[in-house]
Each structure stands twice: as C-alpha cells, then as structure tokens.
Write an enzyme that holds these catalytic residues in place. Structure first.
Site, PDB file in Angstrom:
ATOM      1  N   GLY A  85      10.649 -14.661  -6.330  1.00 36.00           N
ATOM      2  CA  GLY A  85      11.696 -13.710  -5.922  1.00 36.00           C
ATOM      3  C   GLY A  85      12.945 -14.413  -5.415  1.00 36.00           C
ATOM      4  O   GLY A  85      12.858 -15.496  -4.839  1.00 36.00           O
ATOM      5  N   ARG A 149       8.598 -15.518 -12.638  1.00 32.44           N
ATOM      6  CA  ARG A 149       7.313 -15.661 -11.956  1.00 32.44           C
ATOM      7  C   ARG A 149       6.205 -16.258 -12.835  1.00 32.44           C
ATOM      8  O   ARG A 149       5.028 -16.152 -12.510  1.00 32.44           O
ATOM      9  CB  ARG A 149       6.849 -14.297 -11.427  1.00 32.44           C
ATOM     10  CG  ARG A 149       7.658 -13.783 -10.256  1.00 32.44           C
ATOM     11  CD  ARG A 149       6.922 -12.686  -9.514  1.00 32.44           C
ATOM     12  NE  ARG A 149       7.731 -12.100  -8.462  1.00 32.44           N
ATOM     13  CZ  ARG A 149       7.821 -12.592  -7.230  1.00 32.44           C
ATOM     14  NH1 ARG A 149       7.152 -13.670  -6.890  1.00 32.44           N
ATOM     15  NH2 ARG A 149       8.584 -12.004  -6.337  1.00 32.44           N
ATOM     16  N   ASP A 179       4.876 -19.673  -1.496  1.00 29.81           N
ATOM     17  CA  ASP A 179       3.561 -20.321  -1.403  1.00 29.81           C
ATOM     18  C   ASP A 179       2.909 -20.485  -2.771  1.00 29.81           C
ATOM     19  O   ASP A 179       2.356 -21.544  -3.075  1.00 29.81           O
ATOM     20  CB  ASP A 179       2.641 -19.556  -0.433  1.00 29.81           C
ATOM     21  CG  ASP A 179       2.593 -18.076  -0.732  1.00 29.81           C
ATOM     22  OD1 ASP A 179       3.632 -17.502  -1.064  1.00 29.81           O
ATOM     23  OD2 ASP A 179       1.505 -17.486  -0.649  1.00 29.81           O
ATOM     24  N   ASP A 180       3.009 -19.462  -3.618  1.00 35.47           N
ATOM     25  CA  ASP A 180       2.370 -19.561  -4.940  1.00 35.47           C
ATOM     26  C   ASP A 180       3.045 -20.620  -5.809  1.00 35.47           C
ATOM     27  O   ASP A 180       2.381 -21.427  -6.461  1.00 35.47           O
ATOM     28  CB  ASP A 180       2.416 -18.208  -5.661  1.00 35.47           C
ATOM     29  CG  ASP A 180       1.439 -17.215  -5.040  1.00 35.47           C
ATOM     30  OD1 ASP A 180       0.400 -17.661  -4.521  1.00 35.47           O
ATOM     31  OD2 ASP A 180       1.726 -16.007  -5.074  1.00 35.47           O
ATOM     32  N   LYS A 206      10.971 -21.534  -0.085  1.00 38.56           N
ATOM     33  CA  LYS A 206      11.815 -20.344  -0.270  1.00 38.56           C
ATOM     34  C   LYS A 206      10.983 -19.083  -0.134  1.00 38.56           C
ATOM     35  O   LYS A 206       9.888 -19.031  -0.668  1.00 38.56           O
ATOM     36  CB  LYS A 206      12.446 -20.410  -1.663  1.00 38.56           C
ATOM     37  CG  LYS A 206      13.098 -19.154  -2.125  1.00 38.56           C
ATOM     38  CD  LYS A 206      12.544 -18.612  -3.437  1.00 38.56           C
ATOM     39  CE  LYS A 206      11.150 -18.067  -3.334  1.00 38.56           C
ATOM     40  NZ  LYS A 206      10.697 -17.297  -4.494  1.00 38.56           N
ATOM     41  N   THR A 207      11.411 -18.111   0.554  1.00 37.19           N
ATOM     42  CA  THR A 207      10.952 -16.717   0.439  1.00 37.19           C
ATOM     43  C   THR A 207      11.543 -15.913   1.592  1.00 37.19           C
ATOM     44  O   THR A 207      11.491 -16.348   2.753  1.00 37.19           O
ATOM     45  CB  THR A 207       9.413 -16.535   0.411  1.00 37.19           C
ATOM     46  OG1 THR A 207       9.159 -15.117   0.399  1.00 37.19           O
ATOM     47  CG2 THR A 207       8.648 -17.154   1.556  1.00 37.19           C
ATOM     48  N   ASP A 209      10.259 -13.409   2.675  1.00 33.57           N
ATOM     49  CA  ASP A 209       9.136 -12.859   3.435  1.00 33.57           C
ATOM     50  C   ASP A 209       8.828 -13.653   4.705  1.00 33.57           C
ATOM     51  O   ASP A 209       8.157 -13.146   5.599  1.00 33.57           O
ATOM     52  CB  ASP A 209       7.868 -12.812   2.560  1.00 33.57           C
ATOM     53  CG  ASP A 209       7.996 -11.823   1.424  1.00 33.57           C
ATOM     54  OD1 ASP A 209       9.073 -11.197   1.303  1.00 33.57           O
ATOM     55  OD2 ASP A 209       7.037 -11.653   0.651  1.00 33.57           O
ATOM     56  N   TYR A 429      15.288  -5.127  -2.318  1.00 35.34           N
ATOM     57  CA  TYR A 429      16.183  -5.778  -3.274  1.00 35.34           C
ATOM     58  C   TYR A 429      17.615  -5.860  -2.728  1.00 35.34           C
ATOM     59  O   TYR A 429      18.389  -6.714  -3.147  1.00 35.34           O
ATOM     60  CB  TYR A 429      16.122  -5.031  -4.620  1.00 35.34           C
ATOM     61  CG  TYR A 429      14.723  -5.103  -5.209  1.00 35.34           C
ATOM     62  CD1 TYR A 429      14.280  -6.250  -5.852  1.00 35.34           C
ATOM     63  CD2 TYR A 429      13.820  -4.054  -5.042  1.00 35.34           C
ATOM     64  CE1 TYR A 429      12.985  -6.344  -6.340  1.00 35.34           C
ATOM     65  CE2 TYR A 429      12.522  -4.151  -5.528  1.00 35.34           C
ATOM     66  CZ  TYR A 429      12.109  -5.301  -6.178  1.00 35.34           C
ATOM     67  OH  TYR A 429      10.827  -5.413  -6.649  1.00 35.34           O
ATOM     68  N   ARG A 432      17.894  -9.505  -1.008  1.00 34.54           N
ATOM     69  CA  ARG A 432      17.425 -10.786  -1.541  1.00 34.54           C
ATOM     70  C   ARG A 432      18.516 -11.659  -2.150  1.00 34.54           C
ATOM     71  O   ARG A 432      18.315 -12.857  -2.322  1.00 34.54           O
ATOM     72  CB  ARG A 432      16.346 -10.548  -2.610  1.00 34.54           C
ATOM     73  CG  ARG A 432      15.123  -9.860  -2.073  1.00 34.54           C
ATOM     74  CD  ARG A 432      13.936 -10.027  -2.954  1.00 34.54           C
ATOM     75  NE  ARG A 432      14.214  -9.750  -4.354  1.00 34.54           N
ATOM     76  CZ  ARG A 432      13.302  -9.830  -5.308  1.00 34.54           C
ATOM     77  NH1 ARG A 432      12.070 -10.203  -4.998  1.00 34.54           N
ATOM     78  NH2 ARG A 432      13.590  -9.561  -6.544  1.00 34.54           N
TER      79      ARG A 432
HETATM   80  P1  FBP Z   1       8.588 -14.469  -3.214  1.00 37.50           P
HETATM   81  O1  FBP Z   1       7.326 -14.552  -2.417  1.00 37.50           O
HETATM   82  O2  FBP Z   1       8.476 -14.955  -4.589  1.00 37.50           O
HETATM   83  O3  FBP Z   1       9.736 -15.106  -2.497  1.00 37.50           O
HETATM   84  O4  FBP Z   1       8.979 -12.933  -3.347  1.00 37.50           O
HETATM   85  C1  FBP Z   1       8.851 -12.067  -2.278  1.00 37.50           C
HETATM   86  C2  FBP Z   1       9.290 -10.664  -2.614  1.00 37.50           C
HETATM   87  O5  FBP Z   1      10.644 -10.483  -2.362  1.00 37.50           O
HETATM   88  C3  FBP Z   1       8.421  -9.663  -1.851  1.00 37.50           C
HETATM   89  O6  FBP Z   1       8.976  -9.343  -0.617  1.00 37.50           O
HETATM   90  C4  FBP Z   1       8.288  -8.532  -2.834  1.00 37.50           C
HETATM   91  O7  FBP Z   1       7.096  -7.848  -2.694  1.00 37.50           O
HETATM   92  C5  FBP Z   1       8.303  -9.225  -4.155  1.00 37.50           C
HETATM   93  O8  FBP Z   1       9.068 -10.373  -4.002  1.00 37.50           O
HETATM   94  C6  FBP Z   1       8.891  -8.381  -5.261  1.00 37.50           C
HETATM   95  O9  FBP Z   1       8.714  -9.030  -6.462  1.00 37.50           O
HETATM   96  P2  FBP Z   1       9.591  -8.788  -7.759  1.00 37.50           P
HETATM   97  O10 FBP Z   1      10.872  -9.501  -7.565  1.00 37.50           O
HETATM   98  O11 FBP Z   1       8.799  -9.434  -8.829  1.00 37.50           O
HETATM   99  O12 FBP Z   1       9.806  -7.325  -7.904  1.00 37.50           O
END
Ligand code: FBP
Length: 555
Positions: A85, A149, A179-180, A206-207, A209, A429, A432
């Site tokens: 993300g 992803r 983390d992933d 990065k995240t 979250d 969104y 981010r």
């Molecule tokens: P990352 O862990 O990859 O940084 O993404 C976190 C996040 O923003 C979450 O808060 C949310 O649930 C998810 O991505 C949404 O994923 P997508 O961008 O695939 O809709």
C-alpha cells in the site's frame, strides 16, 4: 512534452531540503559500519534459523564516523521497488537513496522496478535520474514507479528474479514495504546467499498502519502523515457534530492488523468512543459485547439530550473479535482448500452455501447470522500474502445496524428515549498519498540515504533503521537491523510460514493507558480537539511535531 501543471504548494514543497542525520554530513565514504552482537529471531528461533541458515543471527549495524574511501572506487547499480500500500514519503526514499548513491560515486546508477515486485519478475523498470526526481521530491504517492502487492514466492519466481537482476547488472535491491514485503526481502536475501549470488537485499520500513516497529524501528514511514490527515478529518467531524448536534458519526480508520491509527487519531481528537482491537481481543469480547459498549454510551448521552457523538473504529476490529477471528481463520483455510471449485461458481450465494457446509457448525451459524453484505465481504479474495482485505469490510455499517437494533429493543422497554441518526465514514485511501509532513519528508529521505549506505557496504538482509526520532532530524542515529531478528512463525494461507511479526497496540503502553484514563470523560462530555491540517511552513513546534504515539513511546 508540455510540463505538468502543479499546485502552488507542490511547487514550494519541491524546494524543501530534507534534513539528514549529522552522520551523513560528509557522505557515505566517511561512515563505517560498526557491528554489534549476533541476534536471534523474536521467537521460534530454531525453526527460523533452519529456514534462514545463511542470514540468521547477523549482528545489528550502527553507522559511525570513519574513513571508508573504498566504497567510492566501486560503481554500483541499485534497483528499488515500492511494494504494498502507498504511504506518504515513498518518493523521498527514492530521492535519499539516489542522492546517497551519487554522493558516493557519480557513476552509480539507480533503477526503479515498475508496479511493485511484478516489475522485477516482468523486467519492467526505468532509470531514476535527477531530472525525473526533481518533479517528485517531497511529494506524496508512489506514482514515480507505482506499487503492487505481487509476492515473489515460487521457486520459478525466485529464479526469474535472480536472472533479471543479474541481466541488469544489479548489485543491490532495495525493497520499500511493510511486514509482508520485508519478509519477502528476507527470503530473497537468504536465497541469493544460498545461490552465491552477490546481490544485497535491503528493506525500508513502510506502512501507514504503523505496525512494523520495534526498538530499532521506532515507526514505519507514512504513519505520521496519514494519521495527521485522518486527525484533521476526524477533528472537523467532531466540530460539525458539536455544531449541529444531531448525528452519531461512525468512522472506520485504516489499519488492517493493528489499531495504532485509531489510537493515534483518538488521542489527537478525543472523540466519544475509540474502539481498540487489541483490547477487544484481550478481553475476549463478543461482537454483541462490543455493540453493548457503544449502546451504553449512546443511552447515557441521550439522558442529557445529547443525541450526537463520534465513534472511531479500527479497520481490523473484526479480526480481533475472537469469534470473528476464528471464523476468518477457518474461512482463510477453507477458501484456500476449495479454491478451484469456488472459481468455477459464478454466484456468491452458491459459494457461501458450499462454504457453510465446510465450516464447523458454530462458525457456519455465526456466518449465517451476519448481514448479507458482511458475509459476502468476508468471502472476498485474500491478498497475495493471504490476508483478508479488511479495507473492503464495512464494519462501521455493521456496528451502526447492530446498535440501531439494540436501541430499538430498549426503546420498546422504555429504557431509551433518544434519537439515533447516523452517518458512516471510512478514512483510508484519503491519507495514503498525502504530501509527506516535514517529519515524514526528513525520515523517508534519511531512510533512503541510509539504505544506500547499507547497500554500498555490501550488507544484505538488513532493514534500514533511523532512530531517536523524537530528537531533531540532525541528531537521528542510523544503521541496520537484520530482517530475521523480527521474525516468527505464523499460519498463512493454511500453512506455517516465517513472517515478520506485526507490532500490535500494547495495552500497558502509554498511548493506550492515556486513552484508558480519559475515555470515560470523553464519552459523556465534548472534549474534542481540532488538530487542523498539516503545516509545512511556520513555527517548528507545529511543522515538525511527531505523532503522539511516538512521543509517548519514547518517553
Ligand atoms: P501496507 O501494509 O501494504 O502498507 O498497506 C496497508 C493498507 O493501507 C491497510 O491499511 C489497508 O487495509 C490496505 O493497505 C488496503 O490495501 P489495498 O491498497 O490493496 O486496497
């Protein structure tokens, strides 16, 4: 080609010069890596060690002043990939990495793989030049090379990655991810060592979250900016609520597996209710108990004619409710086991009926008892790392409908006479890709520069670590921490896998206990705080303040 039109703010932000930690003042050639003691993974040591025989136990690295001219004599090509993300500051990671490489040797080259890890597999990339970067410095988004992803997991994909990196004469790969993605970076580092391929793999935390953290990684980048944006929005809603006094607003905030975002926004805005998933799990609360907790406060406020309020809900709440957690985990396995047959079914009801027959009786009944939209959302495809996509599960609407139902029962018994009009929101969104705050602009630039220093020194399997973040940026400390140190074994897609452990909200930590001390008062009074928008210009106390979470955790 016509020049892209940009806003006045963006034009000013392009001129912003991020502050680098003092250690980088004279460039990478005047820095020496100093190695500490060997490390261990946080748990499951034996299993993790077996899976990472070549990269397990490496020492932590600190950067100290010292002559290191040798690194300037070599020319290196580094690849960078943005994974997962979006998070504010990704462009500055690339800028810091680029500047660090060029400062070491002007012939060093940086290429960016396009669209996330799939860009590596498909060999799609572009060279990062200073001209290109000059349009992206200090801007939000990942659009310079985009993100994705895709997970590099099969032996063929590892082989393809190796081939493409070797063909492009790449000496190091920098993986910017959560983390992933950093688990994937650790697997790649191990694979290259095993294959005796001399390519370093370096991660960058990065995240938005905020759940990729520990002692050495004090916060992941993007959390600061995203929570400031959500706090502004939530504060504005609190003020609207306090002005109109007629609605209950239910706000779901991103944060898939941990409630750090909801906690930070709660502390900054002081709404009437802040749900924290980790507390729900610790108290083993059922969905109905969570609903009762909200109902109690709605009723209490209605007794003083306050038929309004604000509720914050972490996106991942649903996975913290033990019965729901059990259902989701069983669903993850059942969906993985029945992938083929489910693919052949076009109709969601048909799929649900099949799944109901495969689940244990109590879980099938729970699934059937949920509103149709929610049970369908629970069935949606998992992400490539096996996570349920909680961003698409409308928990705020589920809670609104369950609270409404309970209130109408109370009304019938004469125990509630208020009015319950609701508005549901989801903030995710919106935050981010925000323009990085000064903190994130400095932090990401430093993380990128630091990753260049790790890579140029030939280190592999390390996560870029910039610490002492509550001090001024010039005083931050830098180095690397072994990725394997953060690992444990978890069940993913029905199998036991080594993964970087997510950092959850600590119920004994100051951020949560501060909420605990205050929430009864916030529930019945209007203690709202209105943080307002991120400030890029003005007094330091406003432009460079860190998150409340970081401030409390570093106390
Ligand atoms: P990352 O862990 O990859 O940084 O993404 C976190 C996040 O923003 C979450 O808060 C949310 O649930 C998810 O991505 C949404 O994923 P997508 O961008 O695939 O809709």
């Amino acid at each position: 080609m016509a020049k892209l039109k940009i806003s006045e703010l963006q034009a000013e932000r392009l001129k912003y010069k991020p502050t680098l930690p003092g250690i980088f003042k004279n460039g990478p050639a005047s820095i020496k890596p100093v190695f500490e003691k060997p490390t261990k993974s946080i748990s499951d040591q034996e299993t993790v060690q077996k899976l990472f025989p070549n990269t397990y136990g490496m020492p932590m690295v600190n950067f100290r002043k010292g002559k290191n001219q040798e690194i300037s004599k070599k020319t290196v090509t580094v690849g960078v990939v943005l994974s997962g993300g979006q998070a504010p500051g990704g462009h500055n990671v690339i800028a810091g990495l680029f500047d660090g490489l060029k400062k070491t040797n002007t012939k060093n080259k940086l290429i960016g793989f396009l669209g996330g890890p799939s860009g590596i597999l498909e060999n799609k990339w572009k060279e990062i030049t200073s001209q290109l970067l000059n349009e992206y410095r200090n801007t939000g988004g990942f659009d310079i090379i985009q993100s994705g992803r895709t997970k590099i997991e099969t032996p063929e994909q590892f082989e393809q990655t190796k081939k493409n990196l070797i063909d492009n004469k790449i000496n190091a790969l920098v993986v910017v991810g959560g983390d992933d993605s950093n688990t994937n970076a650790a697997l790649l580092a191990e694979y290259f060592k095993r294959e005796k391929v001399n390519i370093s793999v370096i991660g960058v935390p990065k995240t938005i979250d905020g759940d990729l953290k520990n002692k050495q990684i004090e916060t992941s980048f993007g959390f600061d900016t995203a929570t400031k944006i959500y706090s502004e929005l939530t504060g504005n809603i609190c003020r609207d609520v306090n002005s109109a006094r007629k609605y209950w607003h239910f706000i779901r905030l991103m944060g898939r597996s941990a409630s750090h975002i909801a906690l930070e926004v709660g502390l900054k805005t002081q709404p009437n209710i802040v749900l924290i998933g980790e507390e729900v799990l610790a108290k083993k609360m059922t969905l109905s108990q969570v609903v009762d907790g909200i109902v109690d406060i709605v009723v209490k406020r209605a007794e003083t004619k306050k038929n309004f309020g604000v509720v914050l809900i972490p996106e991942g709440l649903i996975e913290f409710i033990p019965e729901m957690k059990e259902l989701i985990s069983a669903l993850n396995d059942t969906l993985a086991e029945n992938e083929e047959i489910l693919k052949s079914m076009a109709n969601i009801e048909e799929k649900k009926n099949l799944i109901h027959t495969k689940l244990p009786g109590n879980l099938a009944s729970l699934m059937i008892s949920l509103p149709n939209t929610i049970s369908s959302q629970l069935m949606l495809d998992r992400d490539p790392h096996g996570n349920v996509q909680v961003s698409q599960i409308e928990t705020e609407k589920l809670l609104v409908s369950m609270v409404k139902k309970k209130l109408s029962e109370l009304k019938k018994d004469g125990k509630y006479t208020g009015k319950f009009s609701t508005i549901a929101h989801f903030f995710g969104y919106e935050g981010r890709c925000g323009a990085p705050s000064n903190f994130d602009a400095n932090y990401t630039y430093s993380l990128g520069y630091n990753s260049a220093v790790l890579a140029i020194n030939g280190l592999t399997g390390y996560l870029s670590s910039v610490r002492k973040l509550t001090k001024k940026a010039g005083q931050w400390e830098c180095g690397g921490i072994p990725l394997t140190m953060m690992m444990n074994i978890e069940r993913r897609k029905g199998k036991e896998k080594p993964v970087i452990k997510k950092a959850l909200v600590e119920l004994e930590g100051i951020p949560f206990t501060t909420l605990l001390k205050n929430r009864d008062v916030w529930a019945v009074t209007e203690s709202y705080i209105y943080p307002g928008p991120i400030q890029y210009f003005g007094p330091y106390s406003v432009t460079d303040m860190t998150t409340v979470t970081l401030k409390y955790e570093q106390k």
